[in-house]
Design a protein around this motif. Structure first.
Motif, PDB file in Angstrom:
ATOM      1  N   TRP A  55     -23.613  87.903 110.017  1.00 12.57           N
ATOM      2  CA  TRP A  55     -23.382  87.851 108.573  1.00 12.57           C
ATOM      3  C   TRP A  55     -24.010  89.034 107.859  1.00 12.57           C
ATOM      4  O   TRP A  55     -23.412  89.657 106.994  1.00 12.57           O
ATOM      5  CB  TRP A  55     -23.943  86.550 107.988  1.00 12.57           C
ATOM      6  CG  TRP A  55     -23.174  85.340 108.379  1.00 12.57           C
ATOM      7  CD1 TRP A  55     -23.575  84.350 109.224  1.00 12.57           C
ATOM      8  CD2 TRP A  55     -21.855  84.968 107.940  1.00 12.57           C
ATOM      9  NE1 TRP A  55     -22.594  83.384 109.342  1.00 12.57           N
ATOM     10  CE2 TRP A  55     -21.527  83.743 108.556  1.00 12.57           C
ATOM     11  CE3 TRP A  55     -20.929  85.542 107.088  1.00 12.57           C
ATOM     12  CZ2 TRP A  55     -20.318  83.084 108.346  1.00 12.57           C
ATOM     13  CZ3 TRP A  55     -19.720  84.897 106.869  1.00 12.57           C
ATOM     14  CH2 TRP A  55     -19.431  83.684 107.509  1.00 12.57           C
ATOM     15  N   ARG A  56     -25.242  89.332 108.208  1.00 18.06           N
ATOM     16  CA  ARG A  56     -25.984  90.384 107.516  1.00 18.06           C
ATOM     17  C   ARG A  56     -25.419  91.784 107.767  1.00 18.06           C
ATOM     18  O   ARG A  56     -25.808  92.737 107.103  1.00 18.06           O
ATOM     19  CB  ARG A  56     -27.450  90.366 107.936  1.00 18.06           C
ATOM     20  CG  ARG A  56     -28.157  89.135 107.446  1.00 18.06           C
ATOM     21  CD  ARG A  56     -29.564  89.037 108.039  1.00 18.06           C
ATOM     22  NE  ARG A  56     -30.166  87.766 107.745  1.00 18.06           N
ATOM     23  CZ  ARG A  56     -31.043  87.570 106.769  1.00 18.06           C
ATOM     24  NH1 ARG A  56     -31.425  88.566 106.019  1.00 18.06           N
ATOM     25  NH2 ARG A  56     -31.536  86.368 106.556  1.00 18.06           N
ATOM     26  N   TRP A  65     -23.212  89.236 101.961  1.00 21.29           N
ATOM     27  CA  TRP A  65     -23.068  88.296 103.072  1.00 21.29           C
ATOM     28  C   TRP A  65     -23.449  86.880 102.671  1.00 21.29           C
ATOM     29  O   TRP A  65     -22.850  85.911 103.127  1.00 21.29           O
ATOM     30  CB  TRP A  65     -23.853  88.760 104.299  1.00 21.29           C
ATOM     31  CG  TRP A  65     -25.347  88.616 104.192  1.00 21.29           C
ATOM     32  CD1 TRP A  65     -26.233  89.548 103.780  1.00 21.29           C
ATOM     33  CD2 TRP A  65     -26.113  87.449 104.505  1.00 21.29           C
ATOM     34  NE1 TRP A  65     -27.515  89.046 103.809  1.00 21.29           N
ATOM     35  CE2 TRP A  65     -27.473  87.747 104.259  1.00 21.29           C
ATOM     36  CE3 TRP A  65     -25.807  86.175 104.971  1.00 21.29           C
ATOM     37  CZ2 TRP A  65     -28.498  86.843 104.454  1.00 21.29           C
ATOM     38  CZ3 TRP A  65     -26.835  85.260 105.175  1.00 21.29           C
ATOM     39  CH2 TRP A  65     -28.161  85.595 104.920  1.00 21.29           C
ATOM     40  N   GLN A  66     -24.453  86.734 101.794  1.00 21.49           N
ATOM     41  CA  GLN A  66     -24.870  85.402 101.359  1.00 21.49           C
ATOM     42  C   GLN A  66     -23.732  84.685 100.613  1.00 21.49           C
ATOM     43  O   GLN A  66     -23.535  83.489 100.777  1.00 21.49           O
ATOM     44  CB  GLN A  66     -26.096  85.466 100.443  1.00 21.49           C
ATOM     45  CG  GLN A  66     -27.317  86.078 101.080  1.00 21.49           C
ATOM     46  CD  GLN A  66     -27.433  87.570 100.802  1.00 21.49           C
ATOM     47  OE1 GLN A  66     -26.447  88.283 100.672  1.00 21.49           O
ATOM     48  NE2 GLN A  66     -28.677  88.049 100.727  1.00 21.49           N
ATOM     49  N   THR A  67     -22.996  85.428  99.811  1.00 18.29           N
ATOM     50  CA  THR A  67     -21.871  84.860  99.073  1.00 18.29           C
ATOM     51  C   THR A  67     -20.760  84.456 100.027  1.00 18.29           C
ATOM     52  O   THR A  67     -20.203  83.357  99.930  1.00 18.29           O
ATOM     53  CB  THR A  67     -21.337  85.898  98.057  1.00 18.29           C
ATOM     54  OG1 THR A  67     -22.394  86.265  97.183  1.00 18.29           O
ATOM     55  CG2 THR A  67     -20.162  85.348  97.271  1.00 18.29           C
ATOM     56  N   TYR A  69     -20.992  83.787 103.241  1.00 19.08           N
ATOM     57  CA  TYR A  69     -21.442  82.643 104.033  1.00 19.08           C
ATOM     58  C   TYR A  69     -21.374  81.352 103.218  1.00 19.08           C
ATOM     59  O   TYR A  69     -20.955  80.307 103.727  1.00 19.08           O
ATOM     60  CB  TYR A  69     -22.866  82.864 104.549  1.00 19.08           C
ATOM     61  CG  TYR A  69     -23.384  81.672 105.306  1.00 19.08           C
ATOM     62  CD1 TYR A  69     -22.985  81.445 106.617  1.00 19.08           C
ATOM     63  CD2 TYR A  69     -24.237  80.746 104.707  1.00 19.08           C
ATOM     64  CE1 TYR A  69     -23.429  80.329 107.323  1.00 19.08           C
ATOM     65  CE2 TYR A  69     -24.687  79.631 105.400  1.00 19.08           C
ATOM     66  CZ  TYR A  69     -24.275  79.437 106.704  1.00 19.08           C
ATOM     67  OH  TYR A  69     -24.710  78.328 107.397  1.00 19.08           O
ATOM     68  N   HIS A  70     -21.787  81.419 101.960  1.00 25.77           N
ATOM     69  CA  HIS A  70     -21.754  80.239 101.095  1.00 25.77           C
ATOM     70  C   HIS A  70     -20.349  79.662 101.036  1.00 25.77           C
ATOM     71  O   HIS A  70     -20.154  78.451 101.201  1.00 25.77           O
ATOM     72  CB  HIS A  70     -22.237  80.593  99.688  1.00 25.77           C
ATOM     73  CG  HIS A  70     -21.905  79.548  98.677  1.00 25.77           C
ATOM     74  ND1 HIS A  70     -22.633  78.387  98.540  1.00 25.77           N
ATOM     75  CD2 HIS A  70     -20.899  79.471  97.766  1.00 25.77           C
ATOM     76  CE1 HIS A  70     -22.088  77.635  97.592  1.00 25.77           C
ATOM     77  NE2 HIS A  70     -21.036  78.279  97.104  1.00 25.77           N
TER      78      HIS A  70
END
Length: 102
Positions: A55-56, A65-67, A69-70
């Motif tokens: 992801w990162r 990546w956080q978005t 993945y969310h």
């Protein structure tokens, strides 16, 4: 956010997006406005799936990546991926002249 970026080979084509767009949950009303389009989220997910990267390690010109993945996790929890696969399978079967369901 409407930044132009270099197109990836994994990005959805316009015809692909037309098929998937109705299957993607809309932005919830009443919340803050979406910073990234649903199409860009799907483009990032397609890149992640095709490359198998962590992801990162998503490219910086895609949504964070956080978005990504969310949305992947949230849509998994509410059955979006299952509905997409069902719709695509049924569409393919009809195009091949088969019954919608085996």
């Amino acid at each position: 956010m409407c930044e132009l970026r270099t197109r990836c080979s994994t990005d959805l084509s316009d015809p692909e997006w037309e098929i998937l767009c109705p299957l993607v949950p809309a932005v919830r009303p009443g919340g803050r406005p979406a910073k990234h389009t649903r199409r860009e989220i799907l483009n990032a997910l397609a890149y992640w799936l095709r490359t198998g990267c962590a992801w990162r390690l998503l490219p910086h010109d895609l949504p964070p990546w956080q978005t990504v993945y969310h949305y992947w996790r949230r849509w998994q929890q509410v059955g979006v991926w299952e509905r997409m696969l069902t719709e695509l399978r049924e569409r393919e079967r009809v195009q091949l002249g088969r019954e919608v369901s085996p």
